[in-house]
Design a protein around this motif. Structure first.
Motif, mmCIF file in Angstrom:
data_model
loop_
_atom_site.group_PDB
_atom_site.id
_atom_site.type_symbol
_atom_site.label_atom_id
_atom_site.label_comp_id
_atom_site.label_asym_id
_atom_site.label_seq_id
_atom_site.Cartn_x
_atom_site.Cartn_y
_atom_site.Cartn_z
ATOM 1 N N PHE A 32 -16.243 107.381 136.057
ATOM 2 C CA PHE A 32 -16.210 106.284 135.087
ATOM 3 C C PHE A 32 -15.491 105.087 135.685
ATOM 4 C CE2 PHE A 32 -13.784 103.900 131.918
ATOM 5 C CZ PHE A 32 -14.834 103.342 131.206
ATOM 6 N N LYS A 33 -14.364 105.359 136.328
ATOM 7 C CA LYS A 33 -13.587 104.251 136.907
ATOM 8 C C LYS A 33 -14.425 103.490 137.931
ATOM 9 C CE LYS A 33 -9.564 106.774 137.317
ATOM 10 N NZ LYS A 33 -8.208 107.002 137.794
ATOM 11 N N ASP A 34 -15.141 104.232 138.782
ATOM 12 C CA ASP A 34 -15.996 103.588 139.795
ATOM 13 C C ASP A 34 -17.074 102.737 139.142
ATOM 14 O OD1 ASP A 34 -14.593 104.921 141.670
ATOM 15 O OD2 ASP A 34 -16.180 106.362 142.188
ATOM 16 N N LYS A 35 -17.798 103.379 138.203
ATOM 17 C CA LYS A 35 -18.954 102.691 137.617
ATOM 18 C C LYS A 35 -18.534 101.502 136.773
ATOM 19 C CE LYS A 35 -22.225 106.539 137.556
ATOM 20 N NZ LYS A 35 -23.052 107.425 136.743
ATOM 21 N N SER A 36 -17.468 101.673 135.984
ATOM 22 C CA SER A 36 -17.087 100.596 135.078
ATOM 23 C C SER A 36 -16.473 99.427 135.842
ATOM 24 C CB SER A 36 -16.123 101.101 134.006
ATOM 25 O OG SER A 36 -14.965 101.633 134.609
ATOM 26 N N SER A 37 -15.800 99.732 136.950
ATOM 27 C CA SER A 37 -15.184 98.625 137.684
ATOM 28 C C SER A 37 -16.256 97.737 138.302
ATOM 29 C CB SER A 37 -14.232 99.146 138.757
ATOM 30 O OG SER A 37 -14.957 99.818 139.752
ATOM 31 N N LYS A 38 -17.422 98.345 138.592
ATOM 32 C CA LYS A 38 -18.514 97.540 139.148
ATOM 33 C C LYS A 38 -19.172 96.666 138.079
ATOM 34 C CE LYS A 38 -19.601 100.596 142.792
ATOM 35 N NZ LYS A 38 -20.020 101.983 142.724
ATOM 36 N N GLN A 39 -19.131 97.121 136.829
ATOM 37 C CA GLN A 39 -19.852 96.408 135.764
ATOM 38 C C GLN A 39 -19.021 95.347 135.055
ATOM 39 O OE1 GLN A 39 -21.105 99.457 133.077
ATOM 40 N NE2 GLN A 39 -22.879 100.020 134.282
ATOM 41 N N GLY A 40 -17.719 95.527 135.053
ATOM 42 C CA GLY A 40 -16.870 94.648 134.250
ATOM 43 C C GLY A 40 -16.755 95.190 132.834
ATOM 44 N N SER A 41 -15.617 94.974 132.170
ATOM 45 C CA SER A 41 -15.342 95.702 130.934
ATOM 46 C C SER A 41 -16.240 95.278 129.770
ATOM 47 C CB SER A 41 -13.877 95.564 130.542
ATOM 48 O OG SER A 41 -13.624 94.227 130.188
ATOM 49 N N ASP A 42 -16.759 94.054 129.784
ATOM 50 C CA ASP A 42 -17.615 93.635 128.679
ATOM 51 C C ASP A 42 -18.967 94.319 128.706
ATOM 52 O OD1 ASP A 42 -15.788 92.109 127.458
ATOM 53 O OD2 ASP A 42 -16.440 90.205 128.360
ATOM 54 N N ARG A 43 -19.422 94.689 129.885
ATOM 55 C CA ARG A 43 -20.730 95.334 129.975
ATOM 56 C C ARG A 43 -20.630 96.853 129.982
ATOM 57 N NH1 ARG A 43 -23.493 93.310 134.870
ATOM 58 N NH2 ARG A 43 -25.191 94.631 134.173
ATOM 59 N N THR A 44 -19.410 97.349 130.094
ATOM 60 C CA THR A 44 -19.237 98.806 130.102
ATOM 61 C C THR A 44 -19.261 99.332 128.668
ATOM 62 O OG1 THR A 44 -17.931 98.698 132.105
ATOM 63 C CG2 THR A 44 -17.665 100.661 130.759
ATOM 64 N N THR A 45 -20.108 100.330 128.406
ATOM 65 C CA THR A 45 -20.210 100.845 127.044
ATOM 66 C C THR A 45 -19.238 102.003 126.814
ATOM 67 O OG1 THR A 45 -21.875 102.508 127.592
ATOM 68 C CG2 THR A 45 -22.693 100.307 127.015
ATOM 69 N N VAL A 46 -18.976 102.244 125.533
ATOM 70 C CA VAL A 46 -18.180 103.402 125.159
ATOM 71 C C VAL A 46 -18.940 104.677 125.557
ATOM 72 C CG1 VAL A 46 -17.174 104.639 123.184
ATOM 73 C CG2 VAL A 46 -17.054 102.146 123.282
ATOM 74 N N GLY A 47 -20.273 104.600 125.526
ATOM 75 C CA GLY A 47 -21.100 105.739 125.960
ATOM 76 C C GLY A 47 -20.806 106.123 127.398
ATOM 77 N N LEU A 48 -20.649 105.129 128.259
ATOM 78 C CA LEU A 48 -20.330 105.435 129.656
ATOM 79 C C LEU A 48 -18.961 106.105 129.752
ATOM 80 C CD1 LEU A 48 -21.442 105.095 132.586
ATOM 81 C CD2 LEU A 48 -20.017 103.052 132.745
ATOM 82 N N PHE A 49 -18.051 105.659 128.893
ATOM 83 C CA PHE A 49 -16.704 106.233 128.890
ATOM 84 C C PHE A 49 -16.731 107.717 128.502
ATOM 85 C CE2 PHE A 49 -12.570 106.869 126.626
ATOM 86 C CZ PHE A 49 -11.750 106.769 127.743
#
Ligand code: TYM
Length: 332
Positions: free
Chosen positions: A109-126
């Motif tokens: 999650f940390k890898d993927k979300s850091s690439k997307q930025g927090s506004d585009r990261t969904t709670v689903g990904l979390f």
């Protein structure tokens, strides 16, 4: 028979060599000795935006590739995750057992979300790893054949299963990861310090199984090695060469030590030329078998309908037990 379960995402285009060597190849072998459940995880796929028509096509394409790789619907249960609603249902239960901090420590999650930025990261990904926990526990799987990058998610699965069992009574089987040492992590051909992956790899370092075999051969021949010339398995000092040796060993069935002997006194070019040929031999029939399944969507859909039915029988029983332990009032 012990039970195995695993899943793969329906990605655009095709699976890559890491998916095949790290996971799918083992799925094929394990269907002979285990009660095997394999699925295309479309619920996981929507943790990032998906075009509906593309998702549908990619899900079919994933199933066709799994069949082309050697999964046999008479020997394993092959299904699509969204066809079995119990995944989402047990997923919610598992969300309510997971600590926020615990979920925050998942490195994928940390890898993927850091690439997307927090506004585009969904709670689903979390909560993605928590859904994966539900996937595994629903089938009471003993082993989970995956690549090294999934190890942490299986540890989370064990932790949550233990937590549920100790609070509410023995319900879930604790699964073990099934990760092969040689192929648990296949590296980018251009940058052997990173794993091969759709998102992180350079296009030239990523081997897509459905690419034109000529393109694949070229990628293998231009793989990065090192300035030394000795062909020796040494992942620390010679990661590029070692990656090629692991791949070749798996495709030919020859132990790495035997390959080292075979290439004694030879140049890197010899290993790369041979591996390029081995790859072409593998991907050429794989491509045409995949196309064959895609050309026959009725057969594909009927395989999936049967798979979903078999999967649901198992998943529904586990979910009913879990609901009962939790204290939910029976619906009837
Ligand atoms: P996914 O779709 O990213 O990858 C599918 C499988 O391929 C393995 N893999 C690799 N193995 C070796 N070297 C590599 N470079 C490499 N890249 C990918 C992955 O480890 C994986 O086994 N979360 C999972 C899907 C999933 C799942 C599950 C797996 C959902 N529910 C339940 C097991 C059990 C994923 O995203 O895999």
């Amino acid at each position: 028979r012990p039970r195995v379960l695993s899943g793969i995402q329906p990605t655009a285009g095709s699976f890559h060599l890491g998916n095949y060597l790290g996971a799918v190849r083992q799925w094929v072998a394990l269907q002979e000795t285990h009660d095997a459940f394999y699925m295309v995880v479309d619920l996981h796929a929507i943790t990032v935006p998906q075009d509906p028509a593309a998702l549908r096509a990619n899900t079919r394409l994933a199933v066709a590739q799994l069949l082309a790789a050697g999964l046999d619907p008479d020997r394993c249960t092959l299904f699509v995750q969204s066809h079995v609603p119990e995944h989402a249902q047990l997923g919610w239960v598992m969300n309510c057992l997971t600590g926020f901090g615990e979920a925050s420590r998942m490195t994928q999650f940390k890898d993927k979300s850091s690439k997307q930025g927090s506004d585009r990261t969904t709670v689903g990904l979390f909560t993605y790893p928590v859904l994966q926990v539900a996937d595994i526990l629903l089938y009471q799987a003993n082993q989970v054949p995956v690549g090294e990058d999934q190890r942490q998610h299986i540890e989370l699965t064990r932790d949550l299963a233990e937590r549920f069992n100790s609070r509410l009574g023995e319900t879930f089987t604790l699964p073990e990861p099934y990760i092969l040492k040689e192929t648990g992590k296949i590296y980018d051909l251009q940058d052997p310090s990173v794993k091969m992956s759709k998102s992180a790899s350079t296009p030239k370092g990523l081997v897509n199984l459905l690419d034109d075999p000529k393109v694949t051969a070229k990628k293998v021949r231009s793989a990065v090695t090192d300035t030394d010339t000795v062909i020796r398995f040494d992942p620390v000092d010679k990661p590029g060469v070692s990656n090629l040796l692991s791949i070749s060993s798996t495709l030919t069935g020859k132990p790495v030590a035997e390959l080292e002997k075979e290439y004694e006194g030879k140049m890197y070019g010899a290993l790369k030329t041979d591996l390029a040929e081995q790859m072409v031999e593998f991907v050429t029939p794989f491509r045409s078998r995949t196309q064959g399944y895609l050309d026959d969507p009725e057969t594909l859909d009927s395989i999936l309908a049967k798979g979903a039915e078999k999967a649901r029988a198992v998943a529904a029983e586990t979910l009913a037990q879990a609901y009962d332990r939790i204290g939910f009032l029976p619906a009837k």
